[in-house]
Design a protein around this motif. Structure first.
Motif, PDB file in Angstrom:
ATOM      1  N   LEU A  92      -3.240  69.195 -21.440  1.00 26.25           N
ATOM      2  CA  LEU A  92      -3.263  67.937 -22.156  1.00 26.25           C
ATOM      3  C   LEU A  92      -1.990  67.696 -22.965  1.00 26.25           C
ATOM      4  O   LEU A  92      -1.439  66.588 -22.955  1.00 26.25           O
ATOM      5  CB  LEU A  92      -4.490  67.862 -23.071  1.00 26.25           C
ATOM      6  N   GLU A  93      -1.505  68.704 -23.655  1.00 27.15           N
ATOM      7  CA  GLU A  93      -0.301  68.529 -24.465  1.00 27.15           C
ATOM      8  C   GLU A  93       0.930  68.279 -23.599  1.00 27.15           C
ATOM      9  O   GLU A  93       1.803  67.479 -23.951  1.00 27.15           O
ATOM     10  CB  GLU A  93      -0.083  69.746 -25.364  1.00 27.15           C
ATOM     11  N   GLU A  94       1.001  68.949 -22.456  1.00 26.76           N
ATOM     12  CA  GLU A  94       2.107  68.689 -21.528  1.00 26.76           C
ATOM     13  C   GLU A  94       2.018  67.266 -20.992  1.00 26.76           C
ATOM     14  O   GLU A  94       3.037  66.585 -20.826  1.00 26.76           O
ATOM     15  CB  GLU A  94       2.077  69.693 -20.383  1.00 26.76           C
ATOM     16  N   PHE A  95       0.797  66.823 -20.735  1.00 29.92           N
ATOM     17  CA  PHE A  95       0.601  65.430 -20.306  1.00 29.92           C
ATOM     18  C   PHE A  95       1.147  64.472 -21.361  1.00 29.92           C
ATOM     19  O   PHE A  95       1.871  63.525 -21.052  1.00 29.92           O
ATOM     20  CB  PHE A  95      -0.883  65.162 -20.064  1.00 29.92           C
ATOM     21  N   ARG A  96       0.784  64.706 -22.620  1.00 26.21           N
ATOM     22  CA  ARG A  96       1.212  63.806 -23.691  1.00 26.21           C
ATOM     23  C   ARG A  96       2.729  63.802 -23.860  1.00 26.21           C
ATOM     24  O   ARG A  96       3.324  62.756 -24.174  1.00 26.21           O
ATOM     25  CB  ARG A  96       0.527  64.194 -24.996  1.00 26.21           C
ATOM     26  N   ALA A  97       3.351  64.940 -23.627  1.00 24.37           N
ATOM     27  CA  ALA A  97       4.806  65.008 -23.742  1.00 24.37           C
ATOM     28  C   ALA A  97       5.487  64.163 -22.669  1.00 24.37           C
ATOM     29  O   ALA A  97       6.565  63.589 -22.907  1.00 24.37           O
ATOM     30  CB  ALA A  97       5.269  66.459 -23.641  1.00 24.37           C
ATOM     31  N   LEU A  98       4.876  64.064 -21.509  1.00 26.12           N
ATOM     32  CA  LEU A  98       5.462  63.312 -20.399  1.00 26.12           C
ATOM     33  C   LEU A  98       5.038  61.841 -20.388  1.00 26.12           C
ATOM     34  O   LEU A  98       5.858  60.941 -20.198  1.00 26.12           O
ATOM     35  CB  LEU A  98       5.059  63.952 -19.065  1.00 26.12           C
ATOM     36  N   PHE A  99       3.743  61.597 -20.569  1.00 27.37           N
ATOM     37  CA  PHE A  99       3.187  60.259 -20.381  1.00 27.37           C
ATOM     38  C   PHE A  99       2.954  59.499 -21.688  1.00 27.37           C
ATOM     39  O   PHE A  99       2.829  58.278 -21.682  1.00 27.37           O
ATOM     40  CB  PHE A  99       1.851  60.344 -19.628  1.00 27.37           C
ATOM     41  N   GLY A 100       2.848  60.230 -22.793  1.00 24.97           N
ATOM     42  CA  GLY A 100       2.533  59.608 -24.068  1.00 24.97           C
ATOM     43  C   GLY A 100       1.135  59.971 -24.522  1.00 24.97           C
ATOM     44  O   GLY A 100       0.379  60.642 -23.813  1.00 24.97           O
TER      45      GLY A 100
END
Length: 359
Positions: free
Chosen positions: A214-222
């Motif tokens: 989830l955190e990697e997702f947020r770093a890429l997508f917001g």
């Protein structure tokens, strides 16, 4: 989509129900991801070529001819793996709806073929009534007001909610879909594209939400915790973000991180399906050389994610340049009207890795 072979040696296509060479009836076996000739036996059962296993035709196969998938004789469900995911279907008493429903079913089965090929988890709503995958194919409700003037009473919005994917039946009609594409000023709008996009929302819930990614997702997508309604209203009132091409894979992807993910997911499925088709027809020009000009793509038949994303994307770039050049030669719009930024590329790579390790 790959092609298949009949027992007589004829080439079969995914939607076929009969071999045009030997006239054998055909059925798709989901467990094997193969389209095969079938031979009728007693009690509505069939055997498939080169197998002793017996199957039944899906109820939507023999009753409505909108499906060509088979059900294992030991499976008590009347419907195949694809059709049992349906929650609502169109009103079949209305003229033209069976054809539009057929178009929907073909696109859905094509999506499911790719999902199964990628070994992605599929849980039906029968197994999980709250978040299982399901499909509703609905049409706008029209009422007659003011004499002969027809107005829309209830407009069906294509979307996803807790595993349930709803599609407006108008999207299965080419003229309506093209009209909407022009109205929305979109580069790309297809029926299979809708299925791929909405499946992305389903898999965000399955593979990203509450996961270590989830955190990697947020770093890429917001941050997906941004208010979706506010983002939606802002997008339709003000248009996409400035210079969206530098960050997002499409204008709509700039609306909210969830839509960015769904657009990127759909784009990835477009890539692997198109590459499989090119590979099957020996049209791919990736790693082409003089000694072997018809060398196939590095993508292989049974392992979409076995290769690196760099190899996959390299094949994709070479193939789409060729497709665009061919379309321009024919006087058509570009088959692939996208330019992938570094940001969008990293998001595609993330999707590739998520699918590669999905369980």
């Amino acid at each position: 989509m790959k092609t298949f072979s009949c027992q007589c040696g004829n080439t079969l296509h995914f939607i076929n129900t009969q071999c045009v060479k030997c006239s054998s009836a055909l059925g798709f076996v989901p467990d094997e991801l193969q389209l095969k000739a079938i031979t009728p036996e007693k009690n509505g059962l069939f055997t498939v070529a080169n197998s002793k296993q017996r199957y039944r035709q899906c109820k939507n196969y023999w009753q409505h001819d909108v499906c060509n998938w088979l059900v294992n004789e030991e499976d008590l469900n009347d419907y195949c793996l694809s059709c049992r995911l349906n929650v609502e279907i169109p009103n079949l008493q209305k003229l033209g709806n069976i054809k539009l429903w057929y178009n929907m079913e073909v696109a859905k089965r094509r999506l499911l073929f790719t999902l199964l090929k990628l070994n992605l988890p599929i849980t039906s709503r029968a197994e999980d009534p709250h978040t299982g995958l399901g499909f509703s194919f609905l049409e706008d409700q029209i009422q007659d007001e003011y004499g002969n003037e027809l107005t829309i009473k209830d407009f069906v919005v294509t979307g996803h909610a807790a595993g349930l994917i709803t599609l407006n039946l108008n999207e299965a009609q080419d003229s309506s879909r093209v009209e909407m594409r022009e109205k929305m000023n979109e580069q790309y709008r297809t029926l299979i594209g809708h299925f791929r996009h909405e499946s992305g929302h389903y898999y965000w819930d399955r593979l990203i939400q509450n996961s270590p990614k989830l955190e990697e997702f947020r770093a890429l997508f917001g941050d997906e915790r941004l208010c979706y309604t506010e983002s939606l209203n802002s997008y339709y009132q003000n248009g996409p973000s400035d210079q969206w091409q530098n960050v997002w894979i499409s204008a709509y992807a700039s609306m909210h991180p969830w839509e960015d993910w769904a657009e990127t997911w759909a784009h990835y499925l477009n890539m692997v399906d198109t590459l499989e088709t090119a590979n099957d027809f020996q049209m791919c020009i990736a790693q082409q050389n003089i000694k072997n000009p018809l060398q196939k793509c590095t993508i292989v038949d049974d392992a979409y994610t076995a290769i690196s994303f760099t190899q996959l994307f390299d094949d994709w770039c070479k193939l789409t340049r060729t497709l665009n050049a061919i379309n321009r030669s024919m006087g058509h719009d570009e088959a692939y009207p996208f330019v992938i930024s570094i940001s969008a590329l990293n998001k595609l790579r993330f999707v590739h890795e998520i699918i590669k390790h999905a369980k």
